[in-house]
Design a protein around this motif. Structure first.
Motif, PDB file in Angstrom:
ATOM      1  N   SER A 396     -12.150 -15.751   1.248  1.00 47.15           N
ATOM      2  CA  SER A 396     -12.325 -14.634   2.186  1.00 47.15           C
ATOM      3  C   SER A 396     -11.134 -14.475   3.129  1.00 47.15           C
ATOM      4  CB  SER A 396     -13.597 -14.841   3.014  1.00 47.15           C
ATOM      5  OG  SER A 396     -13.467 -15.966   3.884  1.00 47.15           O
ATOM      6  N   SER A 398      -7.846 -13.356   4.634  1.00 48.65           N
ATOM      7  CA  SER A 398      -7.039 -12.161   4.387  1.00 48.65           C
ATOM      8  C   SER A 398      -5.600 -12.552   4.080  1.00 48.65           C
ATOM      9  CB  SER A 398      -7.068 -11.237   5.603  1.00 48.65           C
ATOM     10  OG  SER A 398      -6.355 -11.816   6.684  1.00 48.65           O
ATOM     11  N   ARG A 399      -4.910 -11.712   3.363  1.00 49.11           N
ATOM     12  CA  ARG A 399      -3.512 -11.959   3.035  1.00 49.11           C
ATOM     13  C   ARG A 399      -2.637 -11.978   4.288  1.00 49.11           C
ATOM     14  NH1 ARG A 399      -1.372 -10.848  -2.104  1.00 49.11           N
ATOM     15  NH2 ARG A 399      -2.966 -10.894  -3.730  1.00 49.11           N
ATOM     16  N   LYS A 400      -3.050 -11.216   5.289  1.00 48.43           N
ATOM     17  CA  LYS A 400      -2.270 -11.150   6.510  1.00 48.43           C
ATOM     18  C   LYS A 400      -2.339 -12.458   7.287  1.00 48.43           C
ATOM     19  CE  LYS A 400      -1.524  -8.229  10.576  1.00 48.43           C
ATOM     20  NZ  LYS A 400      -1.978  -7.024  11.323  1.00 48.43           N
ATOM     21  N   ARG A 455       0.636 -13.703  -2.498  1.00 48.23           N
ATOM     22  CA  ARG A 455       0.388 -13.689  -1.055  1.00 48.23           C
ATOM     23  C   ARG A 455       1.643 -14.010  -0.253  1.00 48.23           C
ATOM     24  NH1 ARG A 455      -4.763 -14.915   1.436  1.00 48.23           N
ATOM     25  NH2 ARG A 455      -6.476 -14.316   0.056  1.00 48.23           N
TER      26      ARG A 455
END
Length: 557
Positions: A396, A398-400, A455
């Protein structure tokens, strides 16, 4: 001439050259050989040797060896090594104040004959009482008015060793009512029945620092005698001796503000206590503010010189933030340190879609901004190590927020393949011991297919071709901004997290055969160097010099 900014010292030298007072500049660095040099001495070294270089002059190295009880050849050798490592060379041979003991003895006789010195038999406690205070004048010693003949005979008996230590001393006859305590009949010679590391047992009386310093400067033709501000009140005494004695020239003393750095202790006595009580491994422990300690930690000499230039030269005491030194270190290493890869907390990754004996050499730049430094070859094998912090089972994320490897997603290995995490292997306690993954063919040096979006980029080391290493991670030795000020014992402010030893680290091959003190930027980890004493090709030991950015936090537990 250099392009360094002017200061009160360069202004004085410029004026002396312009009016013809001097045509050739001679400075000196006069350390006491009773300990290792520290960061404060580095400032003085850079100043004295730097001014000599700036004006095409000379700088002497002279050991102020007037206290043989606390001096040793070990300190003499270390000081010479430190100066050379910093990039400076003294003029001519190494000099010693002890080389002038015969002349200084004659100078003492000269003062006695002129009625300017006397043999005093006050005990140390009595002398303190007679000296007075900052607000009350002292009073004359009852032995002050002895005849010249009596003083000459007593001083000769001192030289022969007829008196026990502490029985008497030779003092200058100046002014016991002077507001400057240094002029209240200071001691010139005291009895010390110890063997000297340079003169052996020739002498049992030794001159004081104040009596030795100015006359040694004069005998060497020093033009500008530069010292720190605590000697400002000694300058009238320095000049009194030069006026009273038949010296070949009269140097001028100048004082500058010493270098004080926060989170740092520079008292030799306190540093020695750290060594004696085994708080550190020695004078050259990488946590110590000694020059040898900073060198062992991997701090470049150029960074230390640049730091001293950044601090500047003035007459106002202050405290320099340690972050300024950190900045100078990072600037120098970022520009010149070759890159390499190191995994500090390894997690094994096994690629299921390549052969067990797979060996492929991939290419990476030695430095991303310096093509002239060339490339390095890295072995890519079926099993590699990545850092545990570079993987998460949490899909879950996030890529950020997490630009590293996540189960079922992609990441690029630095200078190698894009890979995908596919399976986690755990032990009986639920700890991850291995990660199964696959490589995306054709992605070395090339973009992956449009439907594959890595990523981020992480570092790695081959598990079969990499080199195991011990890494020492250092932090500040003290967790208090001013550890040696106030009533608290400075030892109370030791940082319990100043050293962490990591035994199971892996680095790319080739580093183990490089010479000690070689420095690198381990990508995404910081700057490290090969330990100059403990490392060998069979057992690679690395010291962390500094992180890529300032992430130090005060730790008190």
């Amino acid at each position: 001439m250099s392009d360094k900014p002017a200061n009160f010292l360069t202004n004085a030298i410029d004026a002396d050259l312009a009016n013809g007072k001097h045509t050739h500049i001679v400075t000196r660095f006069p350390p006491e050989p009773n300990g290792y040099l520290h960061i404060g001495h580095a400032k003085s070294i850079c100043l004295n040797f730097g001014l000599a270089q700036q004006y095409n002059g000379e700088c002497n190295l002279r050991f102020d060896d007037t206290n043989p009880e606390k001096e040793s050849q070990e300190y003499i050798d270390s000081i010479q090594a430190d100066i050379k490592w910093l990039g400076f060379q003294w003029a001519g041979e190494v000099r010693y104040s002890s080389s002038y003991f015969d002349t200084l003895y004659e100078y003492a006789l000269h003062l006695i004959r002129n009625g300017d010195a006397y043999v005093c038999e006050l005990t140390a406690e009595q002398a303190r009482e007679y000296r007075g205070t900052l607000t009350e004048p002292g009073k004359n010693s009852p032995f002050r008015d002895r005849s010249v003949e009596e003083n000459l005979e007593l001083f000769e008996q001192m030289r022969r060793g007829d008196f026990d230590e502490g029985r008497c001393s030779l003092r200058a006859k100046i002014d016991m009512a002077s507001p400057n305590m240094n002029l209240r009949d200071p001691v010139l010679y005291r009895i010390r029945k110890v063997v000297h590391h340079q003169t052996g047992d020739k002498w049992c009386i030794y001159p004081s620092y104040d009596f030795t310093h100015g006359q040694s400067d004069a005998l060497e033709g020093i033009t500008h005698s530069i010292c720190t501000l605590e000697f400002e009140d000694h300058r009238p005494l320095y000049e009194w001796f030069l006026d009273k004695l038949p010296v070949p020239c009269k140097p001028r003393q100048y004082e500058f503000a010493r270098l004080n750095v926060n989170y740092t202790v520079t008292s030799k006595r306190k540093l020695k206590r750290l060594v004696d009580e085994n708080v550190v491994s020695g004078w050259n422990d990488p946590r110590m503010p000694t020059i040898s300690g900073m060198r062992r930690r991997g701090i470049p000499a150029a960074a230390l010189r640049n730091f001293c230039d950044m601090v500047g030269t003035n007459r106002s005491d202050g405290v320099v933030d340690l972050g300024m030194l950190d900045f100078a270190i990072r600037e120098e290493l970022n520009e010149n340190a070759p890159r390499a890869m190191c995994v500090l907390n390894p997690l094994k990754v096994v690629f299921t879609n390549i052969a067990e004996d797979h060996l492929e050499m991939v290419t990476a730049p030695v430095h991303p901004n310096k093509e002239e430094m060339g490339n390095r070859s890295l072995p890519f094998t079926r099993e590699i190590y990545i850092d545990r912090e570079d993987f998460s089972e949490d899909t879950s994320l996030s890529r950020k927020k997490f630009k590293r490897l996540v189960m079922g997603d992609y990441v690029r290995l630095r200078s190698a393949y894009v890979i995908k995490a596919e399976e986690v292997i755990k032990d009986d306690q639920g700890e991850i011991i291995e990660l199964r993954a696959s490589v995306v063919e054709g992605t070395v040096g090339a973009n992956p297919p449009e439907d594959i979006r890595p990523r981020g980029v992480i570092h790695w080391v081959s598990a079969s071709k990499g080199v195991k290493a011990t890494v020492r991670v250092y932090d500040r030795l003290f967790n208090h901004e001013t550890p040696d000020r106030g009533s608290d014992d400075f030892m109370q402010h030791l940082n319990p997290h100043s050293l962490e030893i990591l035994e199971n680290c892996w680095v790319e091959p080739g580093l183990e055969v490089l010479p000690p003190e070689s420095c690198f930027q381990f990508e995404r980890e910081g700057y490290f160097c090969i330990d100059q004493h403990d490392s060998s090709p069979e057992h690679l030991v690395l010291n962390k010099t500094i992180g890529l950015k300032d992430v130090w936090e005060r730790k008190t537990s």
